[in-house]
Motif scaffolding. Structure first.
Motif, short mmCIF file in Angstrom:
data_model
loop_
_atom_site.label_atom_id
_atom_site.label_comp_id
_atom_site.label_asym_id
_atom_site.label_seq_id
_atom_site.Cartn_x
_atom_site.Cartn_y
_atom_site.Cartn_z
N SER A 1 3.46 30.36 -28.11
CA SER A 1 2.77 28.59 -28.94
C SER A 1 3.30 27.51 -28.90
O SER A 1 4.01 27.48 -29.80
N ARG A 2 2.59 26.72 -28.14
CA ARG A 2 3.72 25.35 -27.62
C ARG A 2 3.39 24.55 -28.89
O ARG A 2 4.56 24.12 -29.55
N PRO A 3 2.48 24.65 -30.13
CA PRO A 3 2.75 23.50 -31.23
C PRO A 3 3.51 23.99 -32.37
O PRO A 3 3.96 23.33 -32.66
N LEU A 4 3.82 25.43 -32.09
CA LEU A 4 4.68 26.32 -32.70
C LEU A 4 5.96 26.09 -32.53
O LEU A 4 6.81 25.27 -33.18
N GLN A 5 6.28 26.20 -31.11
CA GLN A 5 7.78 25.73 -30.43
C GLN A 5 8.19 24.03 -30.90
O GLN A 5 9.51 23.79 -31.16
N GLU A 6 7.11 23.47 -30.71
CA GLU A 6 7.49 21.50 -30.96
C GLU A 6 7.79 21.75 -31.84
O GLU A 6 9.12 21.26 -32.80
N ALA A 7 6.70 22.44 -33.14
CA ALA A 7 7.43 22.29 -35.04
C ALA A 7 8.47 22.01 -34.94
O ALA A 7 9.66 21.82 -35.64
N ALA A 8 8.59 23.70 -34.24
CA ALA A 8 10.37 24.13 -34.82
C ALA A 8 10.83 23.26 -34.05
O ALA A 8 12.30 23.13 -34.50
N LEU A 9 11.20 22.55 -32.92
CA LEU A 9 12.31 21.75 -32.60
C LEU A 9 12.42 20.15 -32.82
O LEU A 9 13.43 19.84 -33.56
N GLU A 10 11.10 19.56 -33.70
CA GLU A 10 10.91 18.59 -34.32
C GLU A 10 11.61 19.27 -36.35
O GLU A 10 12.72 18.32 -36.43
N LEU A 11 11.91 20.34 -36.36
CA LEU A 11 12.82 21.16 -37.79
C LEU A 11 13.92 20.82 -37.26
O LEU A 11 14.65 20.70 -39.09
N LEU A 12 13.67 21.87 -36.33
CA LEU A 12 15.47 21.71 -36.11
C LEU A 12 16.45 20.58 -36.01
O LEU A 12 17.33 20.79 -35.84
N THR A 13 16.04 19.75 -35.34
CA THR A 13 16.47 18.12 -35.32
C THR A 13 16.46 16.89 -35.83
O THR A 13 16.88 16.44 -35.80
N SER A 14 16.24 17.92 -36.94
CA SER A 14 15.56 17.24 -37.94
C SER A 14 16.83 16.48 -39.04
O SER A 14 17.68 17.71 -39.17
N PRO A 15 17.06 15.36 -39.54
CA PRO A 15 18.05 15.53 -40.63
C PRO A 15 17.80 16.65 -41.47
O PRO A 15 18.42 17.24 -42.55
N ALA A 16 16.60 16.36 -42.26
CA ALA A 16 15.98 17.33 -43.55
C ALA A 16 15.93 19.19 -42.68
O ALA A 16 16.71 19.88 -43.85
N TRP A 17 16.93 19.74 -42.05
CA TRP A 17 16.82 20.59 -41.66
C TRP A 17 18.40 21.88 -42.33
O TRP A 17 18.74 21.86 -42.90
N GLU A 18 19.47 20.53 -41.49
CA GLU A 18 20.48 20.60 -42.53
C GLU A 18 20.64 20.64 -44.13
O GLU A 18 21.48 21.01 -44.98
N ARG A 19 20.19 19.81 -44.25
CA ARG A 19 20.21 19.48 -46.09
C ARG A 19 19.11 20.30 -46.08
O ARG A 19 19.23 21.25 -47.45
N HIS A 20 18.54 21.32 -46.24
CA HIS A 20 17.86 22.17 -46.24
C HIS A 20 18.90 23.76 -45.73
O HIS A 20 18.68 23.99 -47.82
N VAL A 21 18.99 23.91 -45.47
CA VAL A 21 20.01 24.69 -45.08
C VAL A 21 21.07 24.93 -46.26
O VAL A 21 20.98 25.98 -46.99
N ARG A 22 21.99 23.96 -46.78
CA ARG A 22 22.34 24.20 -47.99
C ARG A 22 21.88 23.83 -49.32
O ARG A 22 22.58 24.09 -49.70
N SER A 23 21.19 23.26 -49.54
CA SER A 23 20.20 23.81 -50.60
C SER A 23 19.46 24.52 -50.74
O SER A 23 19.56 25.51 -52.27
N LEU A 24 18.93 25.37 -49.94
CA LEU A 24 19.14 26.70 -49.67
C LEU A 24 20.00 28.02 -50.15
O LEU A 24 20.00 28.58 -51.29
N GLY A 25 21.21 27.43 -49.57
CA GLY A 25 22.42 28.68 -49.53
C GLY A 25 22.79 28.06 -51.29
O GLY A 25 23.35 29.41 -51.74
N ALA A 26 22.95 26.55 -51.88
CA ALA A 26 23.42 26.94 -52.99
C ALA A 26 22.24 27.96 -54.19
O ALA A 26 22.55 28.26 -55.02
#
Length: 470
Positions: free
Chosen positions: A342-367
């Protein structure tokens, strides 16, 4: 029958009435049914619609409702017994995936979950990413069979090892990728080597593809290279499935000195290694080891990763990374299976992975995972001294606990379920004989630390009731 009676109850009473009538007989009018059964017009309408869907009655606008002919009524319950003969032995065994059967009692604490609790998911970032993706003018166009080039590029960067976007195939999550890889590389009847214990979904996918899972023992440092070499020699297998980083269920990490040995052993056997890197974003704060793919010089490794574990279950986006003819085979399987993701899901994944929010999420999730893991481990050690916890993992979502000798993991898991805590019996994680009774305890699917502590208190009660630690 009161005004609050359901349409289902009315339909049951009407079936009794219909049994006394003959095909073609007219049923009482809606007005009469309302008066007779003391229900509302909507209840009557819903009951008649349900009976019509079953083939019990036929409605004729402007005329009324009539008892259906026997053939019409039988059509609602077809005789499918013949299918068992035709399907023969093509059953797909999902018992290792399904776990216990039936709905969980209210208030059950989930230690058997393999996904993040809603409170740990990046819900806000996901919503924003999906909204941005939906506004793209080509969001609903057909996606390339291999996946969006930009998204493949992101996954290539994550994998490292000099791969590029052309080496990546976007998949509908990790399980789909695993199934594709098994079918692309091996054929029915072929052996596939697997760590023992291992991920039940891999065992099920291998068997569904007609492959024969062959266990290779592990220890605290992961796969044992000498036994891996023996397994290749004995079976002539051309495929190894493994989880080198935060292995499910044990949490082990393949020791640095064994990484090269595993790759060299597979290369000498002319075999592929499917590296399931599901926990790439599930480290607990310390640096996550690089994937085996980063050390691969010869196209031996087919690397698999996914976003469902670190983000949300319904973000069904994963990636297969491979080099050489095997990638062409994988692309061919993708085309035959479902054309594209599904293209919309791919586009959403791309938006998520390339946003600063993703790195913040990975850090907070790890903690958060580190704290939950410590809470559960401490509670197990304090409340269940007869149970053995060999490792507090530095990543992943689970603890692997060995029960005292003589215990039956399935019996303990069933008793725990009845006492309001769901755990995973260890027998699901072994393709053949069970060397010891174990449980997998997850710490990511619960609401928080209070639930984790309460879950262990309930397990301690089960331990005392069953006499597990005697």
């Amino acid at each position: 029958m009161s005004d609050s009676s359901s349409s289902a109850e009315l339909a049951t009473r009407m079936r009794t009435m219909i049994d006394r009538l003959s095909p073609g007989d007219r049923l009482p009018s809606s007005r009469e049914l309302i008066r007779r059964y003391k229900v509302g017009p909507a209840t009557v309408s819903q009951a008649i619609a349900a009976l019509a869907a079953e083939g019990v009655v036929v409605t004729r606008p402007g005329s009324g409702t009539y008892v259906a002919a026997p053939a019409r009524r039988r059509a609602g319950v077809p005789d499918t017994a013949w299918q068992s003969v035709t399907l023969a032995d093509r059953a797909v065994d999902t018992r290792s995936l399904a776990g216990a059967v039936g709905a969980l009692p209210e208030g059950t604490i989930l230690l058997d979950g393999g996904y993040l609790h809603r409170s740990l998911q990046p819900t806000r970032a996901l919503t924003a990413a999906l909204a941005r993706a939906a506004r793209r003018p080509d969001a609903w166009d057909r996606a390339p069979a291999a996946g969006l080039a930009s998204l493949r590029g992101v996954f290539a960067t994550m994998a490292g090892g000099g791969v590029n976007a052309e080496d990546v195939l976007i998949t509908a999550g990790g399980q789909s990728a695993l199934s594709m890889a098994f079918r692309a590389i091996a054929g029915p009847g072929d052996p596939v080597l697997m760590e023992s214990p291992t991920y039940p979904g891999a065992i099920a996918a291998a068997r569904a593809a007609g492959l024969r899972p062959v266990p290779v023992p592990t220890d605290a440092d992961g796969l044992k290279p000498d036994l891996l070499a023996d397994a290749f020699a004995l079976t002539r297998a051309r495929l190894l499935y493994c989880q080198p980083t935060y292995h499910n269920p044990t949490g082990a990490v393949l020791a640095p000195g064994r990484r090269r040995q595993v790759l060299d052993t597979a290369r000498a056997a002319g075999a592929f290694v499917i590296e399931d890197d599901f926990a790439r974003h599930l480290g607990h704060g310390a640096p996550v080891p690089p994937p085996l793919l980063a050390d691969d010089r010869d196209g031996t490794v087919v690397h698999l990763t996914s976003l469902t574990k670190p983000a949300a279950p319904s973000l069904r986006i994963g990636a297969l990374t491979a080099r050489g003819p095997v990638m062409e085979r994988l692309r061919a399987v993708r085309l035959v299976d479902d054309f594209f993701v599904s293209r919309p899901l791919q586009e959403a994944a791309l938006e998520l992975l390339t946003s600063p929010a993703w790195e913040r999420h990975v850090r907070s999730l790890g903690a958060a995972l580190r704290e939950r893991c410590a809470t559960l481990a401490a509670a197990v050690l304090a409340e269940l001294p007869g149970w053995t916890l060999d490792r507090v993992p530095a990543g992943g979502l689970h603890l692997w606990v060995r029960l005292p000798g003589g215990a039956d993991d399935a019996v303990v898991a069933d008793a725990a379920r009845r006492d309001g805590v769901a755990v995973s019996a260890g027998n699901r994680y072994f393709a053949t004989e069970l060397p010891a009774a174990c449980l997998r305890l997850g710490f990511a699917a619960t609401a928080g630390h209070t639930e984790l502590a309460e879950a262990v208190r309930r397990l301690a009660r089960v331990d005392r009731t069953l006499g597990v630690s005697r």
